[in-house]
Design a protein around this motif. Sequence first.
Motif, short mmCIF file in Angstrom:
data_model
loop_
_atom_site.label_atom_id
_atom_site.label_comp_id
_atom_site.label_asym_id
_atom_site.label_seq_id
_atom_site.Cartn_x
_atom_site.Cartn_y
_atom_site.Cartn_z
N GLU A 42 16.44 -27.27 1.22
CA GLU A 42 15.25 -26.71 1.89
C GLU A 42 15.67 -25.39 2.55
OE1 GLU A 42 12.27 -25.56 3.35
OE2 GLU A 42 11.67 -27.66 3.07
N ASP A 43 14.91 -24.34 2.32
CA ASP A 43 15.31 -23.03 2.85
C ASP A 43 14.82 -22.76 4.27
OD1 ASP A 43 12.78 -23.02 1.61
OD2 ASP A 43 12.75 -20.83 1.62
N GLU A 44 13.74 -23.45 4.68
CA GLU A 44 13.24 -23.17 6.03
C GLU A 44 14.03 -23.95 7.06
OE1 GLU A 44 8.80 -23.69 5.69
OE2 GLU A 44 9.49 -23.44 3.62
N ASP A 46 12.83 -29.19 -1.83
CA ASP A 46 11.69 -28.31 -1.64
C ASP A 46 11.43 -27.57 -2.96
OD1 ASP A 46 9.69 -26.97 -0.29
OD2 ASP A 46 11.02 -25.35 0.33
N MET A 94 9.61 -24.41 -3.25
CA MET A 94 9.77 -22.96 -3.09
C MET A 94 11.11 -22.67 -2.43
SD MET A 94 6.40 -21.75 -3.57
CE MET A 94 5.14 -21.32 -2.39
N LYS A 117 3.62 -31.37 2.31
CA LYS A 117 3.84 -30.87 3.67
C LYS A 117 2.50 -30.55 4.31
CE LYS A 117 8.17 -28.37 2.77
NZ LYS A 117 8.75 -27.01 2.71
CA CA Z 1 10.63 -23.42 0.93
#
Ligand code: CA
Length: 235
Positions: A15-17, A59, A61, A109
């Motif tokens: 997950e990038d966030e 995730d 994106m 989400k």
């Molecule tokens: Ca993302």
Amino acid sequence: MEKNPELRERILIIEDELPMRTVLCDCLERQGYRVLSAEEGERGLERALKDQPDLIVLDIMLPKLDGLALCAELRRLDHRMPILMLTAKGRLEDRVRGLDTGADDYLVKPFSRDELLARIRALLRRHGRAAQPIHTAELGPVKVDFDRQEASRQGAPLHLTAKELAMLRLMTEHAGEVISRDRFLDVVWGYAAFPTTRTVDRHVASLRAKIETDPEHPRFIQTVHTAGYRLLLGP
Ligand code: CA
């Protein structure tokens, strides 16, 4: 709090966030899972292949390699760990594509913590990793009793070290699957020690010397080139 003190399934979060990653890590760690994480797709794929987690929270994106491509690549390489995909609200096509590329389940989400945990439990249960603890193994004339931590060859006691028994247990639990050297280090040696992948090879050699009839041509513990080792059980 320790829901699964012995099993300690390993979950990889990709997950990038940062806020979302932190929430996921905290929440899963509090349930007793061992949590690994990656903040972009390429690194996530690398960790998935190397660390072979029991489950991946993925995730869609993501920078560098998106979740759909990552999932497709893992399946192409024949890795079957359950994948729970996180999709943005309202993107129905993402969910459909996610399932089509090989994800096992998805969550939209924002989601509730309880639902996330319930889905993770269901996936782990279905995948059966934690469900059936292994008690014994039979490798030709060698019999291993993991509960008593004992082994025998044609009825005569055979001494296996605690590490050798743990390696054998891991391979037995995943008989037929390739176990990477990093996975051995993680599961058998744990985070506290600093052994190298050569340590794994040395222990495999010693294990083969004890259990194989012809250690030069192993029948049970097979080397899978560049990937690790695989145990084939049998009489
Ligand atoms: Ca993302």
